[in-house]
Design an enzyme around this catalytic site. Structure first.
Site, PDB file in Angstrom:
ATOM      1  N   SER A   1       0.277  -1.774   0.196  1.00  0.00           N
ATOM      2  CA  SER A   1      -0.182   0.154  -0.218  1.00  0.00           C
ATOM      3  C   SER A   1       0.658   0.965   0.182  1.00  0.00           C
ATOM      4  O   SER A   1       0.379   2.104  -0.696  1.00  0.00           O
ATOM      5  CB  SER A   1      -1.098   0.238   1.207  1.00  0.00           C
ATOM      6  OG  SER A   1      -1.814  -1.284   0.983  1.00  0.00           O
TER       7      SER A   1
ATOM      8  N   ASN B   1      -5.942  -7.839  -3.101  1.00  0.00           N
ATOM      9  CA  ASN B   1      -6.213  -8.320  -1.568  1.00  0.00           C
ATOM     10  C   ASN B   1      -5.154  -7.373  -0.869  1.00  0.00           C
ATOM     11  O   ASN B   1      -4.636  -7.194   0.373  1.00  0.00           O
ATOM     12  CB  ASN B   1      -5.335  -9.070  -1.821  1.00  0.00           C
ATOM     13  CG  ASN B   1      -7.043 -10.350  -2.778  1.00  0.00           C
ATOM     14  OD1 ASN B   1      -7.198 -10.911  -1.863  1.00  0.00           O
ATOM     15  ND2 ASN B   1      -6.164 -10.773  -3.596  1.00  0.00           N
ATOM     16  N   TYR B   2      -4.207  -6.468  -1.284  1.00  0.00           N
ATOM     17  CA  TYR B   2      -2.757  -5.164  -0.863  1.00  0.00           C
ATOM     18  C   TYR B   2      -3.401  -3.831  -1.211  1.00  0.00           C
ATOM     19  O   TYR B   2      -2.387  -3.569   0.250  1.00  0.00           O
ATOM     20  CB  TYR B   2      -1.531  -6.012  -1.698  1.00  0.00           C
ATOM     21  CG  TYR B   2      -1.170  -7.588  -0.801  1.00  0.00           C
ATOM     22  CD1 TYR B   2      -0.746  -7.831   0.048  1.00  0.00           C
ATOM     23  CD2 TYR B   2      -1.136  -8.196  -2.022  1.00  0.00           C
ATOM     24  CE1 TYR B   2      -0.122  -8.698   0.302  1.00  0.00           C
ATOM     25  CE2 TYR B   2      -1.264 -10.029  -1.794  1.00  0.00           C
ATOM     26  CZ  TYR B   2      -0.290  -9.955  -0.588  1.00  0.00           C
ATOM     27  OH  TYR B   2      -0.453 -11.049   0.344  1.00  0.00           O
ATOM     28  N   LEU B   3      -3.700  -3.951  -1.680  1.00  0.00           N
ATOM     29  CA  LEU B   3      -3.387  -2.160  -1.955  1.00  0.00           C
ATOM     30  C   LEU B   3      -4.989  -1.578  -1.053  1.00  0.00           C
ATOM     31  O   LEU B   3      -5.887  -2.535  -1.317  1.00  0.00           O
ATOM     32  CB  LEU B   3      -3.526  -2.210  -3.743  1.00  0.00           C
ATOM     33  CG  LEU B   3      -2.285  -1.950  -4.399  1.00  0.00           C
ATOM     34  CD1 LEU B   3      -2.497  -2.102  -5.405  1.00  0.00           C
ATOM     35  CD2 LEU B   3      -1.510  -1.514  -3.377  1.00  0.00           C
TER      36      LEU B   3
ATOM     37  N   SER C   1      -2.868  -7.561  -6.450  1.00  0.00           N
ATOM     38  CA  SER C   1      -1.899  -6.908  -5.195  1.00  0.00           C
ATOM     39  C   SER C   1      -3.125  -5.600  -5.351  1.00  0.00           C
ATOM     40  O   SER C   1      -4.045  -5.460  -4.409  1.00  0.00           O
ATOM     41  CB  SER C   1      -0.928  -5.771  -5.975  1.00  0.00           C
ATOM     42  OG  SER C   1      -1.614  -5.348  -7.428  1.00  0.00           O
TER      43      SER C   1
END
Length: 691
Positions: A521, A648-650, A645
């Site tokens: 992030s 799930n990640y940002l 991403s």
DNA sequence: ATACCCACTTAGTAACGAAGGC
DNA sequence: GCCTTCGTTACTAAGTGGGTAT
């Protein structure tokens, strides 16, 4: 189901209940609040389709009420402040009631014009439930009411027509139904390379034989003598036939799927209808697994109702098992989020039916995940200093922990739990790295202290990276590798449990994976700042976004197989660009001559012509740029998957803020599904959001 | 300390289907 | 109207991490 979902209403007298469709509602409750909470359902068909003869639906007085319940009311808002704010004993329902009563007092005499309330899109927009504006349950409690229809089972096996033959050792052989079914699984995979793999064939044959009758077992002793080609051809023909189906037939299938989705695809959880992610039970077939999996080819058996555990409210309508069958168990556990579970036979692990990412229960967790990552941001410097200190520790365990954490932080490696040998493909994460997975180069390509990583990670995706590290790390690694065999653990004094316990001490809720979220992030945010050029047009800005996204995907090693048609589609795009360039040249020539013409003639008409030619050139220039941007984007994306991403990640609020800041429509960044998943972020993040 | 169980998130790919080009 | 292309959705495997029993 709505009424049953409402705690504290049991004492309502019968005379005060209203019947709606098949459910009873307390009269007051309905008039005061039902509209406001029912409208939160994605689709309230019973209400629309079957208006009760009480006539309330048509009542002008009720009709004129705003459908959306106000969110600004202080009494409501006060309960929702801050993360982890839970108010035990209070509940969502009463807030809804309070809320709508307050609103009613304010707007009692206001009549909404007839035209307004029938505006469909607006209405649907307003129907979305904003769970993020409500209080959370106390830790551990996942729901208070849960009702669903149970799972949809795989369709039963349909035996092959008589004329489709299986041959053994060159001779036609009629198989028993069970053996035939398993044979069809293999036949359907014939084109795949893995049916040629030794392990696959061995596993398959072993499991297939278990399904055979004694006679079949004694006859069929060699897989190589089995001829599935006729069966395979039959299935190919079936696929082809399906493609060739008429519109009506296709529509029929579509309708049936929709019906299934409507009936089984939703549940009611705490007053709200929520979409289920996977309501269909996984059908039987041959297990493939990813990478070099020791269990590939094994038979994934058919799941029966007797395997199924149902989880729902005690006071909900419990889904009936299919006729003639029983559930394994019905339980009422509101400490978990799943609706249905069963044990799978390949690894013996449990599979679940759970809710869609757009649901409250998933969204809250997702939001929380990013809040944890943001807390890490506040103390990451301290933690980094700490592990750098620990590189010097006299304790081996502490040093290993510190080096591993450095990798996790710097390279966004996964934690790396140990796995049982022979049960899964041989893959590793940080803590499970082995000596053979890294090479130390005191000097490489002009850089000092380079570590070369080469290992298979999750899903057997290769991680290959050459990283210059600090001298201390390098020396430590040399130390860790001393007197070890290639197959020995690099961090022999460390595992994920030790690491996570340590992290827990550094920050509440900190685990190894939080670093991945945090670094992903923060990288996006920083890259967006760096790459976005305020003067760019929208497509160029989006390219910048994608590049920022790509930086994260590379960090997290999110790879994909290059699309099969990649080269071809790239060439197509290039020829489009060439054509556009020619078009541009033509347009420019035309503009030039028009200008010359205007200079001579000096009349309105030719002036206008110049203007329109100018515009045409501009338009083509823009189109060309768009195409070129597209080509760059695609080329850079060849082997990189952005979606993982993004999903799930940002922290979605970073993207939402960026869109707001630069006037980019959110649809350019998130498709429909993603917008549903990130509805909370889209609603709450402002331009100035900082991760 | 370790093994094992359970719940839940993260992951890549195959299948599908809508849109756009011919 | 057909075919191709490409984005979307479905699917399910493979991780993480907490808890508990040994």
């Amino acid at each position: 189901w709505c009424l049953r979902a409402l705690p504290g209403l049991e004492d309502v007298a019968d005379g005060n209940l209203l019947k709606l469709s098949c459910c009873w509602f307390p009269r007051d409750f309905f008039f005061e609040a039902a509209a406001s909470f029912l409208c939160c359902f994605c689709s309230p068909p019973r209400i629309k389709d079957e208006p009760d003869d009480d006539g309330f639906y048509a009542s002008p007085k009720e009709d004129s009420k705003p459908l959306k319940r106000p969110r600004e009311d202080d009494d409501v808002k006060a309960c929702f402040q801050g993360e982890g704010n839970t108010v035990p004993g209070s509940n969502r329902f009463f807030l809804i009631l309070q809320d709508s009563k307050a609103k009613k007092a304010k707007s009692k005499d206001k009549k909404v014009p007839e035209a307004d309330k029938r505006k469909k899109p607006k209405k649907e927009e307003e129907q979305k439930w904003k769970w993020w504006e409500e209080e959370r349950y106390p830790e551990g409690i996942k729901w208070k009411f849960l009702e669903h229809k149970g799972p949809v089972f795989a369709p039963p096996y349909e035996p092959l027509p008589e004329n489709v033959k299986f041959y053994y050792d060159g001779k036609v052989m009629k198989l028993s139904t069970k053996a035939e079914e398993v044979a069809t699984f293999f036949a359907k995979m014939l084109d795949h390379e893995y049916t040629t793999k030794e392990i696959f064939r061995k596993n398959f044959f072993k499991d297939w034989r278990k399904e055979m009758t004694p006679e079949e077992k004694s006859t069929i002793t060699n897989l190589s003598k089995c001829d599935f080609t006729h069966m395979s051809q039959y299935f190919k023909a079936q696929t082809e036939a399906r493609k060739q189906m008429s519109k009506e037939e296709k529509q029929k299938i579509k309708d049936e799927n929709e019906r299934l989705l409507k009936e089984y695809g939703y549940c009611v959880m705490d007053n709200h209808k929520e979409r289920i992610a996977n309501f269909k039970i996984e059908p039987p077939g041959l297990f493939r697994g990813r990478g070099n999996h020791p269990k590939m080819g094994m038979l994934k058996r058919r799941i029966m109702p007797e395997d199924i555990i149902i989880n729902c409210s005690k006071d909900s309508k419990i889904p009936p098992p299919p006729p003639g069958h029983k559930w394994k168990e019905v339980r009422h556990d509101n400490k978990v989020t799943w609706l249905v579970s069963w044990t799978e036979n390949i690894q013996g692990s449990i599979k679940y039916i759970m809710l869609n990412p757009s649901s409250r229960i998933k969204g809250e967790k997702d939001w929380q995940k990013y809040e944890t990552a943001r807390r890490l941001k506040k103390c990451v410097d301290k933690i980094r200093n700490q592990y750098r200190e620990d590189w010097k520790s006299k304790e081996m365990k502490v040093r290993q922990r510190a080096v591993a954490l450095y990798f996790i932080d710097k390279l966004a490696l996964r934690a790396g739990n140990e796995k049982e040998e022979g049960e899964t493909a041989d893959t590793v994460g940080c803590c499970s790295l082995r000596v053979e997975h890294i090479k130390l180069h005191p000097e490489l390509d002009g850089q000092e202290y380079v570590v070369e990583f080469d290992f298979l990670g999750k899903d057997s995706i290769r991680y290959y990276n050459k990283v210059p590290v600090e001298k201390r790390v390098f020396k430590n690694l040399q130390l860790f590798m001393e007197n070890k065999q290639p197959e020995d653990d690099l961090f022999d004094r460390l595992n994920t449990s030790i690491l996570n316990k340590h992290l827990q001490d550094l920050m509440e809720g900190l685990t190894a994976k939080v670093f991945r979220t945090y670094n992903a992030s923060i990288t996006l945010q920083q890259q967006l700042k760096e790459l976005t050029n305020p003067d760019d047009n929208i497509p160029a800005k989006i390219l910048s976004y994608n590049r920022a996204n790509r930086a994260v995907a590379i960090l997290c090693n999110h790879q994909r197989a290059p699309p099969k048609t990649f080269e071809k589609s790239m060439m197509n795009l290039q020829s489009k660009i060439d054509a556009k360039k020619e078009q541009l040249a033509d347009a420019r020539r035309e503009l030039k001559s028009a200008k010359a013409d205007a200079k001579v003639r000096r009349d309105e008409k030719s002036k206008k012509s110049v203007e329109s030619k100018k515009k045409a050139v501009q338009r083509i220039e823009e189109q060309l740029m768009k195409l070129e941007v597209q080509a760059t984007d695609r080329e850079e994306n060849k082997q990189i998957a952005l979606s993982t991403s993004k999903l799930n990640y940002l922290d979605p609020r970073i993207s939402v803020a960026w869109c707001k800041k630069w006037g980019i429509p959110i649809e350019k960044i998130y498709n429909k599904t993603q917008r549903e998943k990130f509805a909370w972020a889209i609603d709450m993040a402002e331009e100035d959001f900082e991760f």
